[in-house]
Design a protein around this motif. Sequence first.
Motif, PDB file in Angstrom:
ATOM      1  N   MET A 158       0.861  -1.182   0.000  1.00  0.00           N
ATOM      2  CA  MET A 158       0.000   0.000   0.000  1.00  0.00           C
ATOM      3  C   MET A 158       0.900   1.236   0.000  1.00  0.00           C
ATOM      4  N   LYS A 159       0.532   2.220  -0.803  1.00  0.00           N
ATOM      5  CA  LYS A 159       1.324   3.444  -0.904  1.00  0.00           C
ATOM      6  C   LYS A 159       0.396   4.644  -0.919  1.00  0.00           C
ATOM      7  N   TYR A 160       0.681   5.667  -0.111  1.00  0.00           N
ATOM      8  CA  TYR A 160      -0.159   6.860  -0.173  1.00  0.00           C
ATOM      9  C   TYR A 160       0.621   8.121   0.154  1.00  0.00           C
ATOM     10  N   ASN A 161       0.174   9.207  -0.488  1.00  0.00           N
ATOM     11  CA  ASN A 161       0.707  10.547  -0.257  1.00  0.00           C
ATOM     12  C   ASN A 161      -0.392  11.548  -0.597  1.00  0.00           C
ATOM     13  N   ILE A 162      -0.043  12.798  -0.789  1.00  0.00           N
ATOM     14  CA  ILE A 162      -1.050  13.837  -1.010  1.00  0.00           C
ATOM     15  C   ILE A 162      -1.825  13.625  -2.310  1.00  0.00           C
ATOM     16  N   PHE A 163      -1.228  12.909  -3.292  1.00  0.00           N
ATOM     17  CA  PHE A 163      -1.879  12.715  -4.577  1.00  0.00           C
ATOM     18  C   PHE A 163      -2.794  11.494  -4.613  1.00  0.00           C
ATOM     19  N   GLY A 164      -2.854  10.720  -3.551  1.00  0.00           N
ATOM     20  CA  GLY A 164      -3.770   9.590  -3.543  1.00  0.00           C
ATOM     21  C   GLY A 164      -3.191   8.378  -2.852  1.00  0.00           C
ATOM     22  N   CYS A 165      -3.942   7.277  -2.908  1.00  0.00           N
ATOM     23  CA  CYS A 165      -3.568   6.043  -2.232  1.00  0.00           C
ATOM     24  C   CYS A 165      -3.789   4.875  -3.185  1.00  0.00           C
ATOM     25  N   THR A 166      -2.792   4.002  -3.315  1.00  0.00           N
ATOM     26  CA  THR A 166      -2.904   2.833  -4.179  1.00  0.00           C
ATOM     27  C   THR A 166      -2.480   1.589  -3.420  1.00  0.00           C
ATOM     28  N   ILE A 167      -3.027   0.456  -3.848  1.00  0.00           N
ATOM     29  CA  ILE A 167      -2.632  -0.848  -3.325  1.00  0.00           C
ATOM     30  C   ILE A 167      -2.250  -1.717  -4.517  1.00  0.00           C
ATOM     31  N   SER A 168      -1.074  -2.325  -4.446  1.00  0.00           N
ATOM     32  CA  SER A 168      -0.584  -3.162  -5.539  1.00  0.00           C
ATOM     33  C   SER A 168      -0.951  -4.615  -5.293  1.00  0.00           C
ATOM     34  N   GLY A 169      -1.275  -5.323  -6.376  1.00  0.00           N
ATOM     35  CA  GLY A 169      -1.607  -6.730  -6.289  1.00  0.00           C
ATOM     36  C   GLY A 169      -1.090  -7.484  -7.485  1.00  0.00           C
ATOM     37  N   SER A 170      -1.211  -8.803  -7.429  1.00  0.00           N
ATOM     38  CA  SER A 170      -0.758  -9.640  -8.528  1.00  0.00           C
ATOM     39  C   SER A 170      -1.692 -10.831  -8.667  1.00  0.00           C
ATOM     40  N   TYR A 171      -2.153 -11.064  -9.918  1.00  0.00           N
ATOM     41  CA  TYR A 171      -3.053 -12.185 -10.186  1.00  0.00           C
ATOM     42  C   TYR A 171      -2.841 -12.619 -11.626  1.00  0.00           C
ATOM     43  N   SER A 172      -2.073 -13.679 -11.813  1.00  0.00           N
ATOM     44  CA  SER A 172      -1.681 -14.108 -13.161  1.00  0.00           C
ATOM     45  C   SER A 172      -2.804 -14.792 -13.920  1.00  0.00           C
ATOM     46  N   LEU A 210     -11.404  -3.650  -3.534  1.00  0.00           N
ATOM     47  CA  LEU A 210     -11.057  -3.745  -2.126  1.00  0.00           C
ATOM     48  C   LEU A 210     -11.943  -2.762  -1.369  1.00  0.00           C
ATOM     49  N   ARG A 211     -12.655  -3.248  -0.362  1.00  0.00           N
ATOM     50  CA  ARG A 211     -13.537  -2.394   0.421  1.00  0.00           C
ATOM     51  C   ARG A 211     -13.234  -2.606   1.899  1.00  0.00           C
ATOM     52  N   GLY A 212     -13.383  -1.561   2.690  1.00  0.00           N
ATOM     53  CA  GLY A 212     -13.118  -1.724   4.116  1.00  0.00           C
ATOM     54  C   GLY A 212     -13.346  -0.461   4.913  1.00  0.00           C
ATOM     55  N   LYS A 213     -12.869  -0.489   6.167  1.00  0.00           N
ATOM     56  CA  LYS A 213     -13.028   0.633   7.098  1.00  0.00           C
ATOM     57  C   LYS A 213     -11.736   0.836   7.871  1.00  0.00           C
ATOM     58  N   GLY A 241     -14.071   4.069  11.787  1.00  0.00           N
ATOM     59  CA  GLY A 241     -15.368   3.796  11.174  1.00  0.00           C
ATOM     60  C   GLY A 241     -15.559   4.380   9.797  1.00  0.00           C
ATOM     61  N   ASN A 242     -14.545   5.048   9.240  1.00  0.00           N
ATOM     62  CA  ASN A 242     -14.653   5.623   7.898  1.00  0.00           C
ATOM     63  C   ASN A 242     -14.529   4.527   6.840  1.00  0.00           C
ATOM     64  N   GLU A 243     -15.405   4.557   5.825  1.00  0.00           N
ATOM     65  CA  GLU A 243     -15.414   3.528   4.797  1.00  0.00           C
ATOM     66  C   GLU A 243     -14.537   3.933   3.609  1.00  0.00           C
ATOM     67  N   TYR A 244     -13.906   2.920   2.996  1.00  0.00           N
ATOM     68  CA  TYR A 244     -13.022   3.144   1.855  1.00  0.00           C
ATOM     69  C   TYR A 244     -13.320   2.121   0.760  1.00  0.00           C
ATOM     70  N   VAL A 245     -13.218   2.557  -0.493  1.00  0.00           N
ATOM     71  CA  VAL A 245     -13.372   1.671  -1.643  1.00  0.00           C
ATOM     72  C   VAL A 245     -12.179   1.890  -2.565  1.00  0.00           C
ATOM     73  N   PHE A 246     -11.516   0.786  -2.919  1.00  0.00           N
ATOM     74  CA  PHE A 246     -10.400   0.825  -3.863  1.00  0.00           C
ATOM     75  C   PHE A 246     -10.847   0.169  -5.167  1.00  0.00           C
ATOM     76  N   ASN A 247     -10.802   0.927  -6.262  1.00  0.00           N
ATOM     77  CA  ASN A 247     -11.174   0.410  -7.579  1.00  0.00           C
ATOM     78  C   ASN A 247      -9.935  -0.036  -8.341  1.00  0.00           C
ATOM     79  N   LEU A 248     -10.067  -1.095  -9.109  1.00  0.00           N
ATOM     80  CA  LEU A 248      -8.970  -1.580  -9.933  1.00  0.00           C
ATOM     81  C   LEU A 248      -8.808  -0.635 -11.126  1.00  0.00           C
ATOM     82  N   ARG A 303      -7.781   9.890  -0.288  1.00  0.00           N
ATOM     83  CA  ARG A 303      -6.819   9.919   0.804  1.00  0.00           C
ATOM     84  C   ARG A 303      -7.309   9.180   2.042  1.00  0.00           C
ATOM     85  N   ILE A 304      -6.326   8.622   2.772  1.00  0.00           N
ATOM     86  CA  ILE A 304      -6.566   8.029   4.077  1.00  0.00           C
ATOM     87  C   ILE A 304      -6.458   9.143   5.116  1.00  0.00           C
ATOM     88  N   LEU A 305      -7.370   9.183   6.065  1.00  0.00           N
ATOM     89  CA  LEU A 305      -7.342  10.228   7.086  1.00  0.00           C
ATOM     90  C   LEU A 305      -6.064  10.129   7.916  1.00  0.00           C
TER      91      LEU A 305
END
Length: 356
Positions: free
Chosen positions: A237-251, A261-264, A268-275, A291-293
């Motif tokens: 997972m990587k984040y800074n002022i320009f946003g937050c990304t999560i890297s994955g691998s699925y061959s 990816l969805r979670g909290k 209690g704040n909800e987050y959604v990560f789109n591919l 951004r993550i708080l």
Amino acid sequence: MRDNKGWDFLTAFEDIDEKYIYQAAKPWKENKIVRVKRYIRVAAACIILVAAIGGGLTHQNEVKAAWYKMTSLIGRILGIEKETDEYVKTIQKTIEKNGIAVSLEEVAADAKSLWIAYSLTDEKGENDISMSSIQVAVDGESLALENQYSLDNSSGSEKVTSKYFAAKFNRSRADHSQKFEIQIGTFQNQNEQVEERDVYSFSFTADPEALQADTKEIDIQVSIPIEKNQTFLISEMKYNIFGCTISGSYSDMTEDDEFWLRGKDDLGNEYVFNLTSYDKPNLIFELQDWRILDHAKQLTLQLYHYSGTTGKTVSYEQKESEDAYIEEIGTVYDEDQAPEDLAVPVGDGITVDLQN
């Protein structure tokens, strides 16, 4: 007595042009040009009427306008409500061909990503500037385009004379003050055929040091079983002022696969990560709300998977030349058939310690 801090702030920016107030009041528009698979939900249109009571909305628009004037172009296109200038290098090199002026406006970089803001201007009011392509190479190695966004300066009724874009690229390695070569292409409609028009070439250097110092990278390394002998790896997972990304691998990913990816967080704040990047096997999820708080300590995520052919598949391909073509492959769904709603959780939840 009324608190006058907000009004004092406005006084300091009383020279703001009306065009900034007008533009800042409009919603941000995101244009994810790079995705080959695009899902379209067919839903009923809704009209929302917002009434301004007293002078509150006017005051809010003026504050937005002041922020708009202070923030970098990359920040404005991405909708970032924080000062981004210290991470951005202003370039503003312009090349004009056949009535279209292309300007390389700004760049920003960290160790693994590159952001570029550029604009297209119709000099004579006779050209279509709604489409463009962008390619970047460093030391002869092409960078992968992860996402592209646009800021539309029109109200919808007048002809657009300028359009602004931000493109985000992935980097495999980062040295200090690297030299980048960039090509921006424009297109035209001829007899209902989209054809390549001109290519604009620029070069620039970008140093990742400032932004990288404020970029947080968290190692995750969690494997999630999808089906027999198929595993999805969530790596970083990587984040800074320009946003937050999560890297994955699925061959084993196919054209019918979609992941979220969805979670909290622990507050209690909800987050959604789109591919957003489908460069198999290396995949990238991007945080929907940027951004993550800062005061969140922990994030719990669940991987969601959708695989199927529900809905009507639409394919469109149009060749412009031997070297270029446009291709769109998507699926049209009914209102209750959108893949994000039909996706099911797979594997166990993932806990990310944000304090690492």
